[in-house]
Enzyme design. Structure first.
Site, PDB file in Angstrom:
ATOM      1  N   ALA A 214       0.770  -1.253   0.000  1.00 43.60           N
ATOM      2  CA  ALA A 214       0.000   0.000   0.000  1.00 43.60           C
ATOM      3  C   ALA A 214       0.797   1.297   0.000  1.00 43.60           C
ATOM      4  O   ALA A 214       0.264   2.333  -0.404  1.00 43.60           O
ATOM      5  CB  ALA A 214      -0.951  -0.003   1.189  1.00 43.60           C
ATOM      6  N   ALA A 215       2.045   1.294   0.471  1.00 42.51           N
ATOM      7  CA  ALA A 215       2.756   2.586   0.599  1.00 42.51           C
ATOM      8  C   ALA A 215       3.153   3.130  -0.771  1.00 42.51           C
ATOM      9  O   ALA A 215       3.491   2.354  -1.657  1.00 42.51           O
ATOM     10  CB  ALA A 215       4.000   2.391   1.464  1.00 42.51           C
ATOM     11  N   PRO A 216       3.093   4.442  -0.956  1.00 42.36           N
ATOM     12  CA  PRO A 216       2.807   5.490   0.041  1.00 42.36           C
ATOM     13  C   PRO A 216       1.321   5.788   0.257  1.00 42.36           C
ATOM     14  O   PRO A 216       0.992   6.660   1.052  1.00 42.36           O
ATOM     15  CB  PRO A 216       3.517   6.709  -0.547  1.00 42.36           C
ATOM     16  N   GLY A 217       0.433   5.111  -0.438  1.00 42.49           N
ATOM     17  CA  GLY A 217      -0.974   5.269  -0.088  1.00 42.49           C
ATOM     18  C   GLY A 217      -1.867   5.875  -1.158  1.00 42.49           C
ATOM     19  O   GLY A 217      -3.016   6.224  -0.879  1.00 42.49           O
ATOM     20  N   GLY A 218      -1.353   6.004  -2.386  1.00 47.92           N
ATOM     21  CA  GLY A 218      -2.177   6.581  -3.447  1.00 47.92           C
ATOM     22  C   GLY A 218      -3.479   5.818  -3.608  1.00 47.92           C
ATOM     23  O   GLY A 218      -4.576   6.403  -3.547  1.00 47.92           O
ATOM     24  N   GLU A 237       1.763  -2.608   4.429  1.00 46.89           N
ATOM     25  CA  GLU A 237       3.048  -2.310   3.799  1.00 46.89           C
ATOM     26  C   GLU A 237       4.140  -3.075   4.547  1.00 46.89           C
ATOM     27  O   GLU A 237       4.230  -3.008   5.763  1.00 46.89           O
ATOM     28  CB  GLU A 237       3.317  -0.800   3.830  1.00 46.89           C
ATOM     29  N   ARG A 242       8.418   2.964   4.955  1.00 43.21           N
ATOM     30  CA  ARG A 242       7.397   3.370   3.986  1.00 43.21           C
ATOM     31  C   ARG A 242       5.998   3.341   4.616  1.00 43.21           C
ATOM     32  O   ARG A 242       5.120   4.119   4.261  1.00 43.21           O
ATOM     33  CB  ARG A 242       7.437   2.463   2.759  1.00 43.21           C
ATOM     34  N   ASP A 281      -0.951  -4.159  -5.643  1.00 45.42           N
ATOM     35  CA  ASP A 281      -0.232  -3.178  -6.472  1.00 45.42           C
ATOM     36  C   ASP A 281       1.246  -3.531  -6.273  1.00 45.42           C
ATOM     37  O   ASP A 281       1.927  -2.953  -5.432  1.00 45.42           O
ATOM     38  CB  ASP A 281      -0.566  -1.767  -5.992  1.00 45.42           C
ATOM     39  N   CYS A 334       3.518  -1.008 -12.249  1.00 49.93           N
ATOM     40  CA  CYS A 334       3.841   0.146 -13.097  1.00 49.93           C
ATOM     41  C   CYS A 334       4.982  -0.252 -14.030  1.00 49.93           C
ATOM     42  O   CYS A 334       5.971   0.459 -14.141  1.00 49.93           O
ATOM     43  CB  CYS A 334       4.146   1.381 -12.265  1.00 49.93           C
TER      44      CYS A 334
HETATM   45  N1  SAM Z   1      -0.037   0.963  -3.856  1.00 46.94           N
HETATM   46  C1  SAM Z   1       0.934   2.006  -3.649  1.00 46.94           C
HETATM   47  C2  SAM Z   1       0.321   3.326  -4.066  1.00 46.94           C
HETATM   48  O1  SAM Z   1      -0.621   3.351  -4.844  1.00 46.94           O
HETATM   49  O2  SAM Z   1       0.764   4.368  -3.549  1.00 46.94           O
HETATM   50  C3  SAM Z   1       2.230   1.728  -4.364  1.00 46.94           C
HETATM   51  C4  SAM Z   1       2.792   0.395  -4.004  1.00 46.94           C
HETATM   52  S1  SAM Z   1       4.401   0.086  -4.629  1.00 46.94           S
HETATM   53  C5  SAM Z   1       4.092  -0.161  -6.276  1.00 46.94           C
HETATM   54  C6  SAM Z   1       4.713  -1.525  -4.045  1.00 46.94           C
HETATM   55  C7  SAM Z   1       4.923  -1.638  -2.552  1.00 46.94           C
HETATM   56  O3  SAM Z   1       5.129  -3.031  -2.242  1.00 46.94           O
HETATM   57  C8  SAM Z   1       6.139  -0.914  -2.019  1.00 46.94           C
HETATM   58  O4  SAM Z   1       5.757   0.003  -1.036  1.00 46.94           O
HETATM   59  C9  SAM Z   1       7.021  -2.008  -1.433  1.00 46.94           C
HETATM   60  O5  SAM Z   1       7.664  -1.623  -0.238  1.00 46.94           O
HETATM   61  C10 SAM Z   1       6.037  -3.127  -1.177  1.00 46.94           C
HETATM   62  N2  SAM Z   1       6.679  -4.470  -1.174  1.00 46.94           N
HETATM   63  C11 SAM Z   1       7.943  -4.779  -1.480  1.00 46.94           C
HETATM   64  N3  SAM Z   1       8.153  -6.096  -1.327  1.00 46.94           N
HETATM   65  C12 SAM Z   1       7.018  -6.635  -0.920  1.00 46.94           C
HETATM   66  C13 SAM Z   1       6.613  -7.945  -0.567  1.00 46.94           C
HETATM   67  N4  SAM Z   1       7.440  -8.986  -0.635  1.00 46.94           N
HETATM   68  N5  SAM Z   1       5.359  -8.119  -0.159  1.00 46.94           N
HETATM   69  C14 SAM Z   1       4.511  -7.076  -0.093  1.00 46.94           C
HETATM   70  N6  SAM Z   1       4.832  -5.823  -0.406  1.00 46.94           N
HETATM   71  C15 SAM Z   1       6.070  -5.595  -0.813  1.00 46.94           C
END
Ligand code: SAM
Length: 562
Positions: A214-218, A237, A242, A281, A334
């Site tokens: 979820a981070a940063p939360g968009g 998260e 984060r 995501d 993305c």
């Molecule tokens: N959904 C967020 C938004 O809309 O702001 C963006 C999420 S970003 C694409 C992916 C997130 O997955 C990151 O914050 C990262 O720290 C986290 N992440 C990394 N490894 C992960 C894992 N093994 N399991 C779950 N989350 C993970």
């Protein structure tokens, strides 16, 4: 900016063909658009007539089929703006408080949202900020505010697939816009806002949503707006640092219906068949961010693409466990890579078999430039920056077959966390929120929290089974029978403004407040005040005689000078 990785360019040319591939690469060296999404609980929002079935059409079927169907109905239907709770003060707030359905304004009913109309911009939050900015707008900080406040929405255009999204004609200095700090809008990629469109066939009011990465939360803040005051979003998260940013963003959004957890996906998945919507995501190789983020170019490698795919598959499998039968699954990245998108979905679909079903068809408009396709039962959406206005994005949607699965399972509480509050405390807490009868107040150590009554038991189970770092509305602590409000309460859209005096600051003072600097006492009543700019709550401050104690949290303070 580094050049695009050579092997990435070679793959794109091979996947898309010479012309398309070159067009994509050229776009990735261009200038990214800037977009925001307004907070319907705090900003005026567009309303359009219900136009079900018009203005958009179903996507084509087949790999990367271009969107098909009738054209958009772009211009009509914006009826002006409704004030959010946060804008209400004094007698108006009182009137709202008496109405049975007044709380955090619910998301607008499901409707086809129309593209840009001048009436939206006439009532936009930036314009309101500009109108309220005081004469200090001449200095550099004030000028930044004015730029952020008014210019962005002069000529801003609607993100066509998002109810609350706008493209800004220039990138303002968001840091110097008090409306940004008040959670009036979120700076979000236009493509990411497409999850709103994916959920358009449903009414998610009251849903329980799991946003697993979820981070940063968009997207969390978008889901929080969609599920309304009686819904719940679990924003998880894995990365603790984060997760703190996520928690800050969620507090500012102010919907009071989110739990932020810091867990591995498998720990969250122990809440089996709990959620109406599970969103993954996924962390990815970030090819879609190449235009904005030089770091993504530097870190890219084919090995990393493959490693991401392995991780994505593992996360998706865990996510699946927590989805209810009949529930909706959204997978997004993305990145452009088929390895991280289609191939992950193919493997996942193979493992799920009959349990995986088609979700309701998502209507799109060919004019948006979104490439729609199918991977088995998944409906997929790709945003290529040379075709759709935004950064690279991929999303897919499917459902769990209604009859699938065993039963909902709640893991045993690791510990009892919450205690009750006394009747007198309930009375005092109730004074601070617009709809106390729809909230449950609980105590965690010395701090009191408020939760939507409809979700309070779920929040308790989640908080006691997972590592929750923020949840509901942090109300504050009691001293001598009175509530000392927590900073988060100022951001809450359901705060009853009659609970305390409000000090309305001009642009320069608002920035001083947000920097935790001293502000003049003249606009403050003796005692605790809600600090506002343009009518939007920024935080609390306490006046004691001629001095104002700035209670803005140190962790949120603006550090930048220019
Ligand atoms: N959904 C967020 C938004 O809309 O702001 C963006 C999420 S970003 C694409 C992916 C997130 O997955 C990151 O914050 C990262 O720290 C986290 N992440 C990394 N490894 C992960 C894992 N093994 N399991 C779950 N989350 C993970």
């Amino acid at each position: 900016m580094l050049p695009l990785p050579e092997r990435f360019v070679a793959r794109v040319l091979s996947d898309l063909g010479e012309t398309e591939g070159r067009a994509l690469c050229a776009a990735l060296d261009g200038v990214p658009p800037v977009s925001v999404r307004l907070n319907p609980a705090k900003a005026p929002q567009p309303e359009g007539p219900v136009r079900a079935g018009t203005g958009a059409a179903s996507c084509g079927v087949g790999p990367e089929a271009a969107c098909c169907g009738s054209g958009s109905d772009g211009a009509a239907g914006v009826r002006g703006a409704a004030a959010g709770t946060d804008a209400l003060r004094g007698p108006e707030a009182a009137a709202v408080a008496e109405k049975p359905d007044a709380d955090i304004p619910s998301p607008v009913p499901r409707r086809e949202v129309q593209t840009g109309s001048a009436s939206v911009f006439g009532a936009n939050p930036f314009a309101a900020e500009a109108a309220d900015a005081d004469s200090a707008v001449g200095d550099s900080a004030g000028a930044s505010v004015a730029a952020a406040a008014s210019a962005p929405c002069t000529g801003a255009e609607k993100v066509p697939w998002s109810r609350w999204g706008y493209y800004l004609p220039v990138r303002p200095q968001f840091t110097f816009d008090p409306a940004f700090h008040a959670g009036t809008y979120y700076v979000q990629e236009a493509g990411s806002q497409f999850v709103d469109r994916i959920l358009a066939p449903y009414d998610p009011t009251g849903w329980r949503v799991l946003d697993l990465c979820a981070a940063p939360g968009g997207k969390t803040t978008l889901y929080a707006s969609l599920v309304g005051a009686d819904g719940l979003v679990v924003a998880n998260e894995i990365d603790r640092r984060r997760a703190q940013t996520l928690a800050d963003n969620v507090r500012k959004w102010g919907t009071g219906n989110v739990v932020v957890t810091v867990n591995e996906p498998r720990e969250v998945a122990a809440f089996e068949e709990w959620f109406d919507l599970v969103a993954v995501d996924a962390p990815c190789s970030g090819e879609g961010m190449f235009r904005k983020d030089g770091g993504a170019r530097a870190e890219w490698s084919e090995g990393n693409v493959r490693a991401c795919a392995v991780r994505q598959s593992a996360i998706l499998c865990e996510a699946w466990r927590s989805l209810k039968p009949g529930g909706v699954l959204i997978y997004s990245t993305c990145t452009f890579s088929r390895t991280e998108n289609e191939e992950v979905l193919e493997a996942f679909a193979g493992a799920c078999g009959e349990e995986l079903a088609e979700a309701a068809e998502v209507a799109t408009d060919p004019a948006w430039g979104v490439a729609c396709g199918r991977v088995g039962v998944f409906q997929t959406f790709r945003f290529y920056p040379h075709k759709a206005r935004g950064e690279g994005f991929f999303a897919a949607v499917a459902r769990k077959t209604p009859g699938a699965g065993g039963r909902m399972r709640t893991p045993k509480a690791r510990r009892a966390l919450f205690g009750a509050v006394t009747r007198d405390e309930v009375r005092e807490l109730g004074r601070w929120v617009l709809r106390p009868e729809r909230m449950r107040f609980l105590r965690l150590d010395e701090t009191c929290y408020a939760y939507p009554e409809a979700q309070a038991d779920a929040v308790r189970a989640l908080s006691e089974g997972l590592s929750a770092i923020a949840s509901g509305v942090e109300m504050g602590r009691f001293f001598k029978g009175r509530l000392k409000p927590a900073p988060a309460l100022a951001f809450y859209a359901g705060l009853d403004r009659r609970a305390l005096p409000a000090a309305e600051l001009g642009a320069e003072d608002a920035l001083r407040y947000l920097r935790r600097q001293e502000v003049g006492a003249a606009r403050f009543a003796e005692g605790m005040n809600l600090v506002c700019a343009g009518g939007r709550a920024l935080g609390f401050a306490k006046r004691i005689g001629g001095r104002v104690n700035n209670l803005y949290p140190d962790s949120l303070r603006i550090l930048k000078n220019e």
